[in-house]
Structures are given as structure tokens and as C-alpha cells.
Design an enzyme around this catalytic site. Structure first.
Site, short mmCIF file in Angstrom:
data_model
loop_
_atom_site.label_atom_id
_atom_site.label_comp_id
_atom_site.label_asym_id
_atom_site.label_seq_id
_atom_site.Cartn_x
_atom_site.Cartn_y
_atom_site.Cartn_z
N CYS A 1 0.01 3.17 5.88
CA CYS A 1 0.60 1.92 6.35
C CYS A 1 0.61 0.92 5.20
O CYS A 1 -0.11 1.07 4.22
CB CYS A 1 -0.20 1.35 7.52
SG CYS A 1 -1.92 0.90 7.10
N HIS B 1 -9.91 1.85 -1.78
CA HIS B 1 -8.46 1.77 -1.60
C HIS B 1 -7.83 0.90 -2.70
O HIS B 1 -7.52 -0.26 -2.49
CB HIS B 1 -8.19 1.17 -0.21
CG HIS B 1 -6.76 0.97 0.15
ND1 HIS B 1 -5.71 1.62 -0.46
CD2 HIS B 1 -6.19 0.16 1.10
CE1 HIS B 1 -4.57 1.22 0.09
NE2 HIS B 1 -4.83 0.33 1.03
N CYS C 1 0.80 -1.23 0.00
CA CYS C 1 0.00 0.00 0.00
C CYS C 1 0.83 1.28 0.00
O CYS C 1 0.30 2.36 -0.26
CB CYS C 1 -0.95 0.01 1.19
SG CYS C 1 -2.05 -1.41 1.26
#
Length: 388
Positions: A374, A343, A87
Site C-alpha cells: 500500500c 520499512h 511506498c
């Protein structure tokens, strides 16, 4: 030498297996790059390097960032590299671009984050050896390469649930954060429209231009969220409603040097960046740890920040990192986050940096902000920006 953000744009973020289901990540990235260049007033042939983040690369073809760059009209003579830190990928693409400019190695660099979670293929490990008899098990590359912890051999949700025990993050806090994410997205759609480049998708009746994020659930309340069952443990607090949505999309940022910016109208300066890890694979503190590290580099206290973006991989992460920073939740994710927006894992880091730059521009010259994210394996990344 400072790196300045001269332009930012993104595609709409749309639901998994939705209207972008047949669109490759490279095409989404190319669209975002072209729009960001147009917003910056920078010609494609002025770009010197491209850094791109993409997580699920199986079947996408060689060096997806280069494909997106060429697709946006950037010449073949311009090198590109694809980064994968789960990510963090899209944010680290921005950091890499900034570092190249800060070191005097370039004047114009593009950072792109892109992901098609819908097009992640299934794979047959060991297929080169073959199987003479019996059923064949296929792995889901989205699950294995994108959404599962490689060390604990479990889903990111289950890992976050377990590592969250003992941190004092209640289910009610997570649901309240999630409901607020949807409320803020609904209230901020006019502002968000300024960064979205409509994407046309061909259909039987012709092309349709999509220009809105479609993850918003306007009827979301704490009450409706409280009725959802725990997703990863019978006694857990993480649900589908207080986790980020699986999504397709891309975002791009054009960074320029101070000398090149004389001909542009940049919106923000990169003041500092940070990349942190450990001490384990947990996610909760990583955005806060990375932001604190970047603030330390910049010599700034967290109290100076007027705007913060924390990627909402899970509401528990946003709640805990906001708490660790001692930040006012009112300035964190002012227009919603990944719980409402979605996301696309390679793109979110780029999106929150670009969106933060726009928020700071609205606050006025000299406004300071930070973006933190994160990533799987227990890592974090952050940038500190200043409005110019």
C-alpha cells in the site's frame, strides 16, 4: 515476451539514525545494484535501462536512480529514471522494468528501491521570498514528503487508525501479527542472509562490515506489545510496536527477457502486475486489491498462491488484506516483515518482490506467489510471480 528475475540483492535494513545515518540513499542503491548484478551473472555494461524508487529526494541531487546506477558501474550511456509513488515506488520500479521487457523494448533492466530516512533534510518553504523579522519554521521532509497524507494533512498512522475503525481489526490481532513478525524474522535469518550484501561503514577504528538487519527485537511478545500506549489516538489500536520501523536500506532486482535468460539461471517469471487506487486514501485493503487485480490479469485464483508478501506498513494493513484475500496467514511474510525488518519507504516494494522470488525458488518450479504493498494517497501495487 515474459520478464524474468535473474538476480536480487539488498543491503541490511538498519535503524533510523543508526549505522547508515551518514550514508546517502544513492550509495545504498549502488551497493544493492552491484550485488544484484553479481548474483545474476550480468555485467554492468549489459544493462539497458534502470528504474529506481526513492521517496524523500530533497537534497539527494538530481535523479537519484541514475546516481545509484553509475555508482554501481553501469555506463553513463544507460538511461535511468527515478519514480516516486510513496511506498509503492520500489515495486513500481520492478513493474516498469517488467513492462519494458514484455513490450520488447529491452533485454536487461535493473530495478532498485532505495531510501535514507536518516538523511531527510529539514526545509524552509518560502525561503526564496525570505523573512524580515521573527522565527523561522522548518519542515521535516521525512514527515511531509514521506510519512504524512497529503490529502488529510495528517500522519499515515493517524489516518490508518481512523480508517481502520469499523473494519473489525482488534488490537490483539495487530499485536499478535507483530509478535509473529519478529519471531519469523528471528527464525528466518539464515535464509535472509542469502539476499543481504554486507555494507562496510568507515569508522575511527577502520571499516566495519554490517550484514544483519537490526530491527529485530527477539524479546517481543504479545504481552510486551500489549503494554504499549496507542500512538495516534487515546482509544486507538495502533502503537509503535505494531507499526513498521523507520529504516534505511536499498534493494535491487535484475530483470531479463526470455531470449537473454538462455545464458542465465533466472529464479522467477513475472506473470502479472497491477497498480490500483481509491476509493479514498485508506491503506488497509490496497495490497489485497492490487493482488486481486494482478491475479485477475493472470487468470489465477488466490487459492493457487503458495507464498505471499504483504508489506507491513502497519499490522492492521497486513491483517485486513490477508483476510480479504482469504489467505492462510502461515504463507504470508514467512520470514517476517516491515514491523520487524523496518520499512525504508522507497525500498520495501523492491525487497518484498525479490524476497518472494527467493521463497518461490525454494518451493520449486511452478510455484506461484504474489507481493502487494500500500502507499500514501490510497494506492496499491502488486506482482504475481512464478518460480522457474
Amino acid at each position: 515476451m515474459s520478464a524474468l528475475i535473474a538476480g536480487y540483492a539488498r543491503t541490511p535494513f538498519v535503524k533510523y539514525n543508526g549505522v547508515f545515518a551518514a550514508v546517502p540513499a544513492t550509495a545504498l542503491g549502488a551497493h544493492a545494484i552491484a550485488a544484484a548484478l553479481a548474483n545474476a551473472g550480468v555485467a554492468p555494461d549489459a544493462v539497458q535501462y534502470v528504474f529506481g524508487g526513492q521517496v524523500v529526494q530533497a537534497g539527494a541531487g538530481q535523479n537519484p536512480a541514475r546516481q545509484a546506477a553509475v555508482g554501481a558501474g553501469i555506463p553513463f550511456a544507460v538511461p535511468a529514471v527515478t519514480l516516486n509513488a510513496v511506498c509503492l515506488s520500489g515495486m513500481l520500479a520492478v513493474s516498469a522494468a517488467a513492462q519494458l521487457i514484455e513490450g520488447g523494448g529491452a533485454d536487461v533492466v535493473v530495478a532498485v528501491g532505495q531510501e535514507s530516512m536518516s538523511r531527510a533534510p529539514h526545509a524552509w518553504p518560502g525561503s526564496r521570498v525570505g523573512k524580515k523579522y521573527g522565527a523561522i519554521e522548518l519542515l521535516d521532509t521525512l514527515e511531509v514528503d514521506g510519512l504524512s497524507d497529503a490529502f488529510e494533512k495528517t500522519s499515515m498512522g493517524a489516518s490508518t487508525e481512523e480508517h481502520g475503525r469499523g473494519l473489525g481489526i482488534t488490537r490483539a490481532e495487530q499485536d499478535a501479527w507483530s509478535a509473529e513478525s519478529h519471531r519469523r524474522l528471528a527464525a528466518g535469518r539464515e535464509f535472509l542472509a542469502g539476499e543481504i550484501a554486507a555494507y562496510e561503514v568507515a569508522g575511527r577504528g577502520g571499516s566495519t562490515a554490517y550484514e544483519l538487519d537490526d530491527g529485530l527485537r527477539e524479546d517481543t511478545t504479545v504481552e510486551t506489545l500489549s503494554r504499549l500506549r496507542p500512538a495516534f489516538s487515546p482509544d486507538g489500536a495502533i502503537t509503535a510496536g505494531n507499526s513498521s520501523q523507520v529504516t534505511d536500506g536499498a534493494a535491487a532486482i535484475v530483470l531479463v527477457s526470455e531470449r537473454y535468460a538462455r545464458a542465465q539461471a533466472p529464479i522467477a517469471r513475472v506473470s502479472a502486475h497491477a497498480f490500483v487506487a481509491g476509493p479514498d486514501v485508506s491503506l488497509h485493503a490496497q495490497p489485497a486489491n492490487a493482488i486481486a487485480a494482478a491475479l485477475s490479469t493472470a487468470g489465477l485464483p488466490a487459492s493457487e498462491l503458495g507464498a505471499i508478501e504483504i508489506n507491513e506498513a502497519f499490522a492492521a494493513v497486513a491483517v485486513h488484506s490477508t483476510r480479504l484475500l482469504g489467505a492462510d496467514p502461515a504463507i504470508v511474510n514467512a520470514h517476517g516483515g516491515a514491523i520487524a525488518l523496518g520499512h525504508p519507504i522507497g525500498a520495501s516494494g523492491t525487497r518484498i518482490v525479490g524476497h518472494l522470488a527467493r521463497r518461490l525458488a525454494a518451493l520449486g518450479s511452478g510455484a506461484l506467489g504474489a507481493a502487494g504493498i500500500c502507499g500514501g494517497g490510497g494506492q496499491g501495487a502488486a506482482l504475481v510471480l512464478e518460480s522457474v
